[in-house]
Each structure stands twice: as C-alpha cells, then as structure tokens.
Design a protein around this motif. Structure first.
Motif, mmCIF file in Angstrom:
data_model
loop_
_atom_site.group_PDB
_atom_site.id
_atom_site.type_symbol
_atom_site.label_atom_id
_atom_site.label_comp_id
_atom_site.label_asym_id
_atom_site.label_seq_id
_atom_site.Cartn_x
_atom_site.Cartn_y
_atom_site.Cartn_z
ATOM 1 N N VAL A 1 0.687 -1.239 -0.182
ATOM 2 C CA VAL A 1 0.013 -0.109 0.060
ATOM 3 C C VAL A 1 0.727 1.303 0.139
ATOM 4 N N THR A 2 0.154 2.332 -0.539
ATOM 5 C CA THR A 2 1.135 3.534 -0.760
ATOM 6 C C THR A 2 0.666 4.732 0.363
ATOM 7 N N LEU A 3 1.314 5.016 1.241
ATOM 8 C CA LEU A 3 0.969 6.173 2.178
ATOM 9 C C LEU A 3 1.597 7.438 1.887
ATOM 10 N N ASN A 4 0.631 8.518 1.353
ATOM 11 C CA ASN A 4 1.199 9.623 0.972
ATOM 12 C C ASN A 4 1.380 10.498 2.522
ATOM 13 N N GLU A 5 2.529 10.921 2.468
ATOM 14 C CA GLU A 5 2.851 11.649 3.753
ATOM 15 C C GLU A 5 3.372 13.121 3.557
ATOM 16 N N PHE A 6 3.138 14.033 4.264
ATOM 17 C CA PHE A 6 3.424 15.380 4.106
ATOM 18 C C PHE A 6 4.916 15.375 4.973
ATOM 19 N N ASN A 7 5.120 14.712 5.800
ATOM 20 C CA ASN A 7 6.218 14.262 6.673
ATOM 21 C C ASN A 7 6.415 12.905 6.828
ATOM 22 N N VAL A 8 7.837 12.463 6.852
ATOM 23 C CA VAL A 8 7.713 10.898 6.712
ATOM 24 C C VAL A 8 8.505 10.443 8.131
ATOM 25 N N ASP A 9 9.239 11.312 8.713
ATOM 26 C CA ASP A 9 9.977 10.989 9.998
ATOM 27 C C ASP A 9 8.926 10.096 11.016
ATOM 28 N N ASP A 10 8.134 10.649 11.599
ATOM 29 C CA ASP A 10 7.212 10.040 12.603
ATOM 30 C C ASP A 10 6.534 8.800 12.323
ATOM 31 N N THR A 11 6.095 8.700 10.829
ATOM 32 C CA THR A 11 5.465 7.602 10.494
ATOM 33 C C THR A 11 6.562 6.405 10.211
ATOM 34 N N VAL A 12 7.939 6.844 9.881
ATOM 35 C CA VAL A 12 8.660 5.952 9.725
ATOM 36 C C VAL A 12 9.122 5.353 11.172
ATOM 37 N N LYS A 13 9.108 6.282 12.051
ATOM 38 C CA LYS A 13 9.563 6.115 13.527
ATOM 39 C C LYS A 13 8.384 4.971 14.041
ATOM 40 N N LEU A 14 7.141 5.143 13.612
ATOM 41 C CA LEU A 14 6.000 4.281 14.032
ATOM 42 C C LEU A 14 6.199 2.887 13.450
ATOM 43 N N LEU A 15 6.307 2.850 12.111
ATOM 44 C CA LEU A 15 6.415 1.652 11.688
ATOM 45 C C LEU A 15 7.573 0.723 12.125
ATOM 46 N N THR A 16 8.793 1.396 12.189
ATOM 47 C CA THR A 16 9.796 0.623 12.648
ATOM 48 C C THR A 16 9.925 0.335 14.282
#
Length: 313
Positions: A158-173
C-alpha cells in the motif's frame, strides 16, 4: 525483538453503488466475495469483503458502499492513495488486455524498485495497482472465468502519502516491527514479518500534495495482521506507551481490532488473524448470504429490506 505484526491484514474503503462495486472486484478483478455483512456502526450500509478463497489476511479488500449520492474523495497527503495487488510476471499482458476489454483506463507498464506495475482506478476512483512479480507463491482465487495462472494473489503493498515521513517511519519501525528495505525518489519501502508481497508498506514523501479528502473511492483505514489476541494486547500496550491514542479491542466477528491514527493522520488498525471468515459459514458458501452480528439478528427483516439487492455474476 518478537515479531508481532506479520504484514497487511486488510484495507477498507468507501464506495458508491454496491452492485457496481461487486461487479468491479468480483467480475473484472476476479476476487472472491468472502463476506456480505453490514457496517456495524451503520446497519443500513453493507460491509463487503473481497479476497482469496478463504479471505486470508493480506488478501482482504473491504468496502462500505454508501450509494450513488456519496461525493467522490480526493487523493492527497495524509491518505492511503494506492492499494497494490500481486500478479504473476507472465500475466501482465493478460491484465492489460482484460482492463482494455472492460474499458478500464490504465497506465502503460510503470517501473519502481525493479518491479513492473499497472495503475488504474475502480468505478469510484479508488487507486489500484497490479504488480508483476515471480516471488509470490500464494495461489490466489480462480473464479471460473479468470484462469488460475493469471489470478490476483493478494496484496503487494500500500502507498501512504505523507507530508512528513519521519514520525510515520518511527511508528512503523519502532512500534510495528517493520524494516526499511529500499528507498527511491522519496518512496520508502518497509517490510514486516517474512517480507514479500502482502507484507510491504510504501511511505511516499509528498510535501506538495493537497490534503486528501474522504469520499467515494477513498481508503478509510489500513489494517495490519497479528497472530493472536495476546499479541494484539502487547501491541496495544506498546502503542499506548509510545503516546498513541489506541481504542479498546473491538469485536468484528471475523477478527478483533484496535485502531489509532498514525502521525500523518491515516487511520491504522491492528487485526487478529483468527477466527476468520469461516466462523459463521463454510468456505464453500462464503459470501452467499447476509451475515449479521448476533445483536442485529432481531432486526434482520428491517435491515435486509433497507439494503439494495446485489449479486455476483
């Protein structure tokens, strides 16, 4: 670290007319209607589940079809914009021809991460991709008019379009156990569990996007798979400790769910694999009759009268 998230479980979206939705996903894409039930929060609206033969986690695309008057959504930031399914590499031309047969506008074959894919939309504008690859050993669902060797196998990513990726990356990892596997042109691909099709999430840095709007053809939420009620509770605790506002466990009859918003605003769910879709009807009969949770059974006649008639061709 113990693996608590296996990969994708399901994606749930909004749609317009129920019959057009059924026609697209069962007849054109060849998925199986594995469950015909209702929106537990709005019982005058279907909840339709499509997937492989049994509705395996990682194959399940579900819809709330609100009827022809629903306004169309808008793709943009803070939204899951494209849901990609896996097909065999040798089936790419078959699917190009099939989409052409039904006058479904699509791109020419595109490339990313050394994979080839087609992009198109369903009748409500939902973004769909078919990714050609030879690493997916899932059998898919052969519905009798799409040959088994060309069947859609389940999700790819799935593709998640994000204005800022850092916090989403932190959540995923850090909280959801994903690992970064590749990055290209602002697209970051993460994998969970054993990796491969159905276990990927792509985070696309889209700082110049308009903000996405929900409506027909937009995704309501994406669910991640976990094995048991116990592993779900561990994840719930970890997410609460990390500062996320996580719901209590919700009983969805076919799985148990917790929900929370990721930092970019997309609604995430963690869903258990059991009990599965055969808990209330045998595998051979999946999707053939309207299934209601027990608390709605006294209202069955009224609910059925309010729902539009649908049939699988």
């Amino acid at each position: 670290m113990e693996t608590l998230v296996n990969g994708l479980h399901h994606v749930t979206a909004l749609a317009g007319e129920a019959q057009r939705n059924v026609d697209f996903y069962t007849h054109i894409l060849g998925l199986r209607l594995v469950k015909k039930t209702i929106n537990f929060d709005a019982p005058d609206v279907y909840h339709l589940y499509y997937g492989d033969e049994t509705g395996s986690p990682g194959s399940i695309l579900t819809f709330f079809p609100y009827g022809k008057n629903i306004h169309r959504g808008r793709k943009g930031g803070g939204q899951l914009t494209y849901t990609a399914f896996s097909i065999p590499s040798a089936s790419l031309n078959y699917w190009i021809n099939r989409l052409n047969e039904f006058d479904i506008a699509h791109t020419e074959p595109l490339q990313r991460f050394n994979e080839t894919y087609l992009r198109f939309e369903d009748f409500d504008g939902m973004g769909i991709e078919l990714v050609a690859n030879d690493g997916d050993e899932r059998p898919g669902w052969s519905n009798g008019f799409i040959p088994a060797e060309h069947a859609v196998k389940g999700f790819h990513t799935v593709t998640l379009n994000e204005f800022n990726v850092d916090d989403t990356v932190k959540l995923l990892t850090e909280s959801l156990g994903h690992t970064l596997v590749v990055e290209e042109a602002g697209r970051f691909r993460f994998q969970a569990g054993k990796g491969g099709s159905g276990n990927y999430v792509d985070v696309l840095h889209s700082p110049n996007d308009v903000r996405g709007q929900q409506g027909g053809g937009s995704v309501h939420h994406v669910a991640f798979s976990t094995d048991t009620d116990e592993s779900q509770l561990v994840l719930q605790h970890q997410l609460l400790e990390a500062g996320y506002q996580v719901t209590p466990v919700q009983d969805r009859n076919y799985f148990h769910s917790i929900y929370f918003r990721e930092p970019g605003g997309i609604l995430f769910e963690v869903a258990t694999n059991p009990p599965g879709f055969s808990v209330d009807e045998p595998v051979a009969e999946l999707g053939k009759t309207l299934k209601l949770p027990e608390w709605y059974e006294p209202r069955r006649a009224k609910i059925e009268a309010a729902l539009p008639k649908i049939e699988v061709k």
